[in-house]
Design an enzyme around this catalytic site. Structure first.
Site, PDB file in Angstrom:
ATOM      1  N   CYS A   1       0.851  -1.178   0.000  1.00 37.02           N
ATOM      2  CA  CYS A   1       0.000   0.000   0.000  1.00 37.02           C
ATOM      3  C   CYS A   1       0.888   1.229   0.000  1.00 37.02           C
ATOM      4  O   CYS A   1       2.099   1.129   0.150  1.00 37.02           O
ATOM      5  CB  CYS A   1      -0.861   0.049   1.260  1.00 37.02           C
ATOM      6  SG  CYS A   1      -1.957  -1.358   1.452  1.00 37.02           S
TER       7      CYS A   1
ATOM      8  N   CYS B   1      15.065  -8.591   2.736  1.00 35.06           N
ATOM      9  CA  CYS B   1      14.190  -9.751   2.909  1.00 35.06           C
ATOM     10  C   CYS B   1      14.116 -10.444   1.565  1.00 35.06           C
ATOM     11  O   CYS B   1      13.665  -9.854   0.579  1.00 35.06           O
ATOM     12  CB  CYS B   1      12.785  -9.339   3.356  1.00 35.06           C
ATOM     13  SG  CYS B   1      11.657 -10.766   3.439  1.00 35.06           S
TER      14      CYS B   1
ATOM     15  N   CYS C   1       4.844 -14.818   0.135  1.00 35.11           N
ATOM     16  CA  CYS C   1       5.188 -13.643   0.936  1.00 35.11           C
ATOM     17  C   CYS C   1       4.104 -13.436   1.982  1.00 35.11           C
ATOM     18  O   CYS C   1       2.925 -13.419   1.650  1.00 35.11           O
ATOM     19  CB  CYS C   1       5.286 -12.392   0.066  1.00 35.11           C
ATOM     20  SG  CYS C   1       5.559 -10.901   1.046  1.00 35.11           S
TER      21      CYS C   1
ATOM     22  N   ASP D   1      11.065  -8.836 -18.562  1.00 34.27           N
ATOM     23  CA  ASP D   1       9.990  -8.483 -17.620  1.00 34.27           C
ATOM     24  C   ASP D   1      10.568  -8.480 -16.213  1.00 34.27           C
ATOM     25  O   ASP D   1      11.668  -8.987 -15.987  1.00 34.27           O
ATOM     26  CB  ASP D   1       8.818  -9.473 -17.730  1.00 34.27           C
ATOM     27  CG  ASP D   1       7.501  -8.880 -17.185  1.00 34.27           C
ATOM     28  OD1 ASP D   1       7.515  -7.748 -16.675  1.00 34.27           O
ATOM     29  OD2 ASP D   1       6.461  -9.564 -17.284  1.00 34.27           O
ATOM     30  N   ASP D   2       9.811  -7.906 -15.264  1.00 34.84           N
ATOM     31  CA  ASP D   2      10.362  -7.836 -13.910  1.00 34.84           C
ATOM     32  C   ASP D   2      10.200  -9.136 -13.150  1.00 34.84           C
ATOM     33  O   ASP D   2      11.049  -9.497 -12.342  1.00 34.84           O
ATOM     34  CB  ASP D   2       9.727  -6.673 -13.119  1.00 34.84           C
ATOM     35  CG  ASP D   2       8.225  -6.784 -13.085  1.00 34.84           C
ATOM     36  OD1 ASP D   2       7.684  -7.458 -12.191  1.00 34.84           O
ATOM     37  OD2 ASP D   2       7.578  -6.206 -13.973  1.00 34.84           O
TER      38      ASP D   2
END
Ligand code: 5GP
Ligand code: MG
Length: 466
Positions: free
Chosen positions: A2, A428, A379, A342-343
């Site tokens: 967010c 992380c 995640c 692409d990512d």
């Protein structure tokens, strides 16, 4: 994931809404603004982007804003959902909003909360009551109980405060000018408001801002290592944002440069063009093109007004949306060897479709390069890849993924080249290597492995208290 915003100092609400638009890429599910006049907090929320939030033509000296990406609770489907799921929230004298994900909400509270931001607001209010309204003590109590990622901003009795959990998963920066203090998920908000970026909020640090630019800093909790989410650099943050003193654009460029080296080691036929999948991978594609001395061409163009494909829940809906997401420059494809960049590959939907589209248009070969290493683990900290079933790389070897997406070669970033390109040790990388930095997340993982189950239900939304 967010976006959060906090402003102290007289500021027009319509301009605050303009600033919030700079965080729209962090969550397009819904958004909200809250402002305080006198002692009264008022909020206005809207489905979708912040430009739809209705605000009166007034200024306020305490403003909070948030853009929502649904990782706790469902997607916002109706006006009624806005009050339940979308921050900022107000409880008594306290208002706040947060970015992140609390992993043990269902285990430590008997009360049922629909949204973890509301949960934090209620917890913090209880802690404030027990600590005579002392914010540092209330935060110490909160940090010792709550597991997960939370970068938050709030107002309490005329002061603006900001807190970043002791691991520092999610970004949070601030800046001050004579007239105002701004806290935000990304530094671009400060640039736009004409407030110089001062620094990141440190992990475990509580900042309390008062009128006239005063600031108190409290070290609430220290962790030996920090755990900044690497995916911010790969995908989430805006390329113009500076996180932990690094321009996200530069990191993406470096990711492309090292990926080009991996490509060279594979001894593949030389491509005619490097082609980014818009928009995130553009800097990486540029770097690959430069390193390989191959021209970059924007042959895949985005249908800008379609909205999000990723958050849609059913695979049929996602496939249908993915099909209309991109447009192609057909005459630049026929007979060409194309290196697509692409990512990330999550479910594989996008990659498979793009390869098929290019081949249908006559591409001789399609190589697919990915700036993120294979994401093999869910995640629990606020990216909506929260079960194994959503991750093709959790069950499928790289060669088999290449076969599935029907690419002539699949070039993945490696974990160490990713860390080097970001230039931080304290990352992380849990979705890459399963090393979850917090205790409750490790427990979720262990219990699920014992049960041998992963389902459509989000792992962290199950009750592990029994
Ligand atoms: P896939 O199609 O493999 O399921 O997802 C990969 C695509 O989704 C990539 O093009 C990537 O840019 C995008 N993506 C990856 N992670 C996220 C995310 O958390 N949210 C959104 N909206 N898109 C994502
Ligand atoms: Mg994409």
């Amino acid at each position: 994931m967010c976006g959060v915003l906090g402003i102290l100092g007289n500021y027009p609400l319509t301009m605050a809404r303009g600033l919030l638009l700079l965080l729209a890429h962090r969550g397009q599910d819904a958004s909200g603004l809250l402002w305080v006049v006198g002692n009264e907090a008022t909020s206005s929320k809207s489905i979708g982007n912040p430009d739809r939030i209705f605000v009166p033509e007034i200024a306020s000296s305490q403003i909070l804003g948030s853009t929502r990406y649904p990782t706790t609770g469902k997607r916002v489907a109706s006006e009624e959902d806005l009050d339940t799921f979308v921050g900022p929230f107000n409880v008594g004298d306290l208002s706040l909003t947060h970015n992140g994900n609390i992993t043990n909400m269902h285990s430590i509270s008997n009360l049922k909360f629909d949204c973890d931001t509301e949960f934090i607001a209620v917890k913090l209010t209880q802690n404030l009551t027990e600590n005579n309204g002392n914010l540092p003590s209330a935060f110490s109590a909160l940090q010792s109980e709550v597991d997960g990622a939370f970068s938050l901003v709030g107002v309490y009795r005329g002061k603006l405060f900001a807190y970043r959990d002791s691991h520092g998963f999610k970004p949070l920066v601030f800046g001050r000018s004579k007239q105002k203090t701004i806290v935000a998920s990304e530094s671009t908000v400060l640039d736009m408001a004409g407030v110089p970026l001062e620094r990141d909020v440190y992990p475990g640090e509580l900042l309390i801002f008062g009128d006239g630019g005063t600031m108190e800093s409290y070290s609430i909790s220290q962790s030996l290592t920090h755990s900044h989410c690497f995916f911010e650099y790969v995908y989430f943050a805006h390329p113009a944002a500076t996180l932990e003193n690094q321009l996200v654009y530069d990191v993406r460029f470096r990711l492309g440069r090292v990926l080009a080296q991996t490509f060279l080691k594979m001894n593949l036929e030389r491509p005619d063009y490097v082609v980014p999948v818009p928009d995130t991978s553009r800097p990486a594609a540029q770097a690959m093109a430069e390193t390989l001395s191959v021209p970059m061409r924007e042959i895949i163009l985005k249908n800008r007004y379609l909205g999000r494909t990723f958050i849609v829940r059913s695979q049929e809906e996602r496939d249908a949306m993915a099909r209309s997401k991109y447009l192609y420059l057909d005459d630049k494809i026929r007979g060409k060897i194309i290196l697509v960049v692409d990512d990330s590959i999550v479910r594989g939907t996008t990659a498979k479709m793009i390869v098929a589209d290019l081949k249908k248009r006559g591409a001789a070969k399609v190589y697919f390069a990915v700036t993120c290493p294979p994401q093999t683990h869910p995640c629990y900290y606020g990216i909506d890849i929260s079960t194994d079933t959503e991750l093709i790389a959790s069950t499928t070897e790289i060669e088999a993924i290449a076969e599935y997406i029907e690419a002539d070669a699949l070039i993945y970033q490696e974990e160490h080249t990713l860390s080097n390109a970001i230039g931080l040790k304290d990352l992380c990388l849990a979705c890459l290597n399963g090393e979850y930095p917090t205790e409750h997340a490790r427990r979720i993982r262990e219990e699920l492995q014992e049960q041998g189950a992963s389902s459509i239900e989000r792992d962290y939304e199950r009750d592990f208290s029994k």
